[in-house]
Scaffold this motif. Structure first.
Motif, PDB file in Angstrom:
ATOM      1  N   GLU A   6       0.807  -1.234   0.394  1.00  0.00           N
ATOM      2  CA  GLU A   6      -0.018  -0.263   0.200  1.00  0.00           C
ATOM      3  C   GLU A   6       1.283   1.281  -0.008  1.00  0.00           C
ATOM      4  O   GLU A   6       0.152   2.793  -0.906  1.00  0.00           O
ATOM      5  CB  GLU A   6      -1.175  -0.287   1.310  1.00  0.00           C
ATOM      6  CG  GLU A   6      -2.237   0.503   1.246  1.00  0.00           C
ATOM      7  CD  GLU A   6      -3.404   0.273   2.343  1.00  0.00           C
ATOM      8  OE1 GLU A   6      -2.786   0.201   3.186  1.00  0.00           O
ATOM      9  OE2 GLU A   6      -4.141  -0.890   1.775  1.00  0.00           O
ATOM     10  N   VAL A  10       1.160   4.328  -2.671  1.00  0.00           N
ATOM     11  CA  VAL A  10       0.735   5.535  -2.270  1.00  0.00           C
ATOM     12  C   VAL A  10       1.728   6.579  -2.781  1.00  0.00           C
ATOM     13  O   VAL A  10       1.872   7.532  -3.503  1.00  0.00           O
ATOM     14  CB  VAL A  10       0.582   5.576  -1.008  1.00  0.00           C
ATOM     15  CG1 VAL A  10       0.941   6.940  -0.722  1.00  0.00           C
ATOM     16  CG2 VAL A  10      -1.019   4.822  -0.539  1.00  0.00           C
ATOM     17  N   VAL A  13       1.589   6.989  -6.624  1.00  0.00           N
ATOM     18  CA  VAL A  13       0.340   8.208  -6.725  1.00  0.00           C
ATOM     19  C   VAL A  13       0.785   9.583  -6.667  1.00  0.00           C
ATOM     20  O   VAL A  13       1.439  10.706  -7.231  1.00  0.00           O
ATOM     21  CB  VAL A  13      -0.618   7.647  -5.949  1.00  0.00           C
ATOM     22  CG1 VAL A  13      -1.641   9.260  -6.169  1.00  0.00           C
ATOM     23  CG2 VAL A  13      -0.606   6.803  -6.461  1.00  0.00           C
ATOM     24  N   LEU A  14       1.736   9.033  -5.604  1.00  0.00           N
ATOM     25  CA  LEU A  14       2.289  11.187  -5.209  1.00  0.00           C
ATOM     26  C   LEU A  14       4.096  11.515  -5.857  1.00  0.00           C
ATOM     27  O   LEU A  14       3.731  12.903  -6.289  1.00  0.00           O
ATOM     28  CB  LEU A  14       3.362  11.123  -3.322  1.00  0.00           C
ATOM     29  CG  LEU A  14       2.098  11.175  -2.251  1.00  0.00           C
ATOM     30  CD1 LEU A  14       2.573  10.768  -1.054  1.00  0.00           C
ATOM     31  CD2 LEU A  14       1.979  12.198  -2.498  1.00  0.00           C
ATOM     32  N   LEU A  17       1.364  13.389  -8.688  1.00  0.00           N
ATOM     33  CA  LEU A  17       0.992  14.619  -8.386  1.00  0.00           C
ATOM     34  C   LEU A  17       2.485  16.067  -7.859  1.00  0.00           C
ATOM     35  O   LEU A  17       2.148  16.625  -8.696  1.00  0.00           O
ATOM     36  CB  LEU A  17       0.371  14.313  -7.250  1.00  0.00           C
ATOM     37  CG  LEU A  17      -0.828  14.064  -7.208  1.00  0.00           C
ATOM     38  CD1 LEU A  17      -1.188  13.855  -5.634  1.00  0.00           C
ATOM     39  CD2 LEU A  17      -1.727  14.310  -8.221  1.00  0.00           C
ATOM     40  N   VAL A 101      -5.402  15.497  -9.260  1.00  0.00           N
ATOM     41  CA  VAL A 101      -6.730  15.021  -8.653  1.00  0.00           C
ATOM     42  C   VAL A 101      -7.652  14.466  -9.808  1.00  0.00           C
ATOM     43  O   VAL A 101      -8.553  13.135  -9.030  1.00  0.00           O
ATOM     44  CB  VAL A 101      -6.936  16.001  -7.571  1.00  0.00           C
ATOM     45  CG1 VAL A 101      -8.028  15.562  -6.690  1.00  0.00           C
ATOM     46  CG2 VAL A 101      -5.399  16.629  -6.543  1.00  0.00           C
ATOM     47  N   LEU A 104      -6.757  11.131 -10.926  1.00  0.00           N
ATOM     48  CA  LEU A 104      -7.062  10.400  -9.695  1.00  0.00           C
ATOM     49  C   LEU A 104      -7.527   9.753  -9.825  1.00  0.00           C
ATOM     50  O   LEU A 104      -8.831   8.325  -9.389  1.00  0.00           O
ATOM     51  CB  LEU A 104      -6.178  11.227  -9.012  1.00  0.00           C
ATOM     52  CG  LEU A 104      -5.712   9.734  -7.520  1.00  0.00           C
ATOM     53  CD1 LEU A 104      -4.279   8.844  -8.176  1.00  0.00           C
ATOM     54  CD2 LEU A 104      -4.980  10.846  -6.470  1.00  0.00           C
ATOM     55  N   ALA A 105      -9.551  10.690  -9.107  1.00  0.00           N
ATOM     56  CA  ALA A 105     -10.283  10.423  -9.261  1.00  0.00           C
ATOM     57  C   ALA A 105     -11.239   9.711 -10.501  1.00  0.00           C
ATOM     58  O   ALA A 105     -11.421   8.487  -9.678  1.00  0.00           O
ATOM     59  CB  ALA A 105     -10.844  11.894  -8.951  1.00  0.00           C
TER      60      ALA A 105
END
Lengths: 217, 293
Positions: A6, A10, A13-14, A17, A101, A104-105
């Motif tokens: 996990e 994360v 993904v960070l 961004l 973002v 991502l959504a």
């Protein structure tokens, strides 16, 4: 095993961004390198405890190529071209992060509708993989410099790799290595192309390539 | 009863001390002796003993500003729990009340600054509101992420639930940026600056004096405490008492002092980027938070 996987997702993904919000090319290359190293660890976590020689080889090869070789090649291209930072992208850095973002959504929505095979990593990794793919596409479309576009292509490929590794119960080693080789050649060619664009036009602004004509009055 | 009253009383008594700790840390980092830890209390006592002067161009808005700010900050201190104990005022959805109180406090300050009729103060108010407009989504999204991760709608419930996973950590990181921005700390605003052109929060209070300034400073100290408690709450281990939580707040004040000493202030155009980044972190936390269990 689960928390480690996990955390990995994360961090990836960070990284996406951060890529969208960064203007320094050195920083971008380092972020892509870090993401590549993280991706190298993904196959180790995706298949549970059984670490066969095959998986270890894939992990080491992917980590080395994505985390070391590509960044070094791109850094060399950057040094040859004499550029340091991306100025005036088509979409600003804050707006890019907001778009990140939204991406991502959208990825979470897409991933929920996909019939994902049950795996230890698949549920968490699928949205992250889609987000990485779309982030790469976004970077290619919205940045002016050829080098950033090459980086966007790498990020896009990272996403495809993440998707393949986390979904496939048994992805043939040869296929994965073939993909890695393809990307290697692509980055190599891009490095040369960037160098030549620089020699012809004095800068890497691909926007200027619209001025290309075969006939000048 | 003492259980319920301990957190707000600690906030009332301890919040100026946090400012003292921040300033002492900065002084120690710079190799100075620095002002005593209790200096904010002395300043408040001195200001409360003075009279107030009002310009003829100001109206009741200017006079009401400090009182409204203090009232909002006091209510906010009653809403936020400290450690694992329930807050004095707790109900389902109270985190929205907290965000509203902070917004009302900011509005009162900005309205009073605009009422003074000075262009410098208006500029400070404009900047403060610009940053706040970007910090508020980050605050609300972080609280939404916590609510979603814990499956509770009250702050006390969120602080007591201790959900696992990455969402609370990401939310705390976003809240730290909000904490620095809302309190006018260094990467966003420099509380020690003496140049009107670069001030944000400090320039808004230039025309206030005496008890009014004491109210504003005390309200600002309370806001530092409230946002700090909000940031630390979900991170503290289960069964933390108010005393330990207050000690953790002191640690947060030291961290703030270190951040102030070690980083330069951001260029004004870069501040929105920091706050948008905090907002994206919070949005990521919302998406990663899994429903209550």
């Amino acid at each position: 095993m689960r928390p480690a996987a996990e955390l990995l997702i994360v961090l990836i993904v960070l990284g996406n961004l951060a890529l969208l919000g960064s203007s320094r090319l050195t920083g971008l290359i380092r972020l892509v390198a870090a993401q590549g190293l993280l991706l190298g660890a993904v196959p180790l976590l995706a298949r549970g405890q059984a670490w066969t020689a095959e998986i270890l080889f894939l992990a080491v090869a992917a980590g080395l190529l994505k985390g070391v070789v590509f960044p070094v090649l791109l850094e060399r291209a950057m040094r040859d071209a004499g550029i340091r930072r991306e100025v005036e992208p088509f979409v600003g850095f804050s707006l890019s992060q907001v778009a990140g973002v939204a991406i991502l959504a959208a990825s979470f929505v897409i991933a929920r509708r996909l019939p994902v095979p049950p795996g230890p990593l698949a549920r968490a990794a699928t949205p992250a993989a889609f987000a990485t793919i779309l982030t790469g596409l976004f970077l290619i479309v919205t940045r002016r410099k050829a080098l950033t576009q090459a980086l966007g292509y790498l990020v896009l490929e990272n996403g495809i790799y993440l998707f393949g590794v986390s979904i496939g119960q048994r992805v043939p080693l040869v296929v994965e290595l073939g993909v890695l080789l393809d990307v290697f050649v692509a980055v190599f060619v891009m490095g040369i192309a960037i160098f030549h664009i620089r020699r012809e036009f004095d800068h890497l602004d691909v926007d200027r390539m619209t001025e290309l004509t075969d006939w000048t009055p | 009863m003492t259980d319920l009253l301990a957190p707000p009383l600690l906030a009332l008594a301890g919040s100026p001390l946090l400012l003292g700790i921040v300033n002492k840390t900065k002084a120690a980092f710079a190799g100075r002796a620095g002002a005593p830890l209790l200096q904010p209390y002395y300043d408040l006592a001195k200001l409360l003993g003075k009279g107030a002067v009002y310009s003829r161009t100001t109206t009741w808005v200017f006079r009401a500003g400090p009182a409204v700010q203090l009232a909002c900050a006091l209510t906010a201190a009653a809403v936020v729990p400290l450690g694992g104990r329930p807050a004095a005022l707790s109900f389902s959805g109270d985190f929205l009340l907290l965000a509203g109180l902070l917004a009302a406090m900011r509005f009162a300050g900005a309205a009073a600054a605009l009422d003074a009729g000075s262009s410098f103060e208006a500029m400070g108010a404009s900047r403060e509101l610009q940053f706040a407009a970007l910090a508020e989504p980050a605050l609300l999204l972080s609280l939404a992420a916590l609510a979603r991760a814990c499956g509770r709608l009250s702050l006390a419930g969120m602080f007591a639930a201790h959900p696992g996973g990455p969402a609370p950590v990401l939310a705390a990181a976003a809240l730290f940026a909000v904490f620095l921005a809302e309190n006018g700390r260094v990467p966003v605003d420099d509380p020690a600056t003496h140049l009107e052109l670069t001030m944000v929060h400090e320039v808004m209070v230039l025309d206030h004096c005496g008890p009014d300034l004491a109210f504003i400073n005390y309200a600002a100290a309370l806001r530092l405490w409230v946002l700090g408690a909000l940031l630390l709450g979900p991170l503290l281990p289960r069964g933390t008492g108010p005393g330990t939580a207050a000690a953790a707040l002191a640690g947060l004040a030291v961290l703030t002092g270190l951040v102030e000493s070690a980083t330069a202030r951001l260029r004004l155009v870069r501040v929105p980027q920091l706050l948008v980044g905090a907002g994206t972190l919070a949005a990521l936390a919302v998406m990663l938070a899994r429903g209550g269990r």
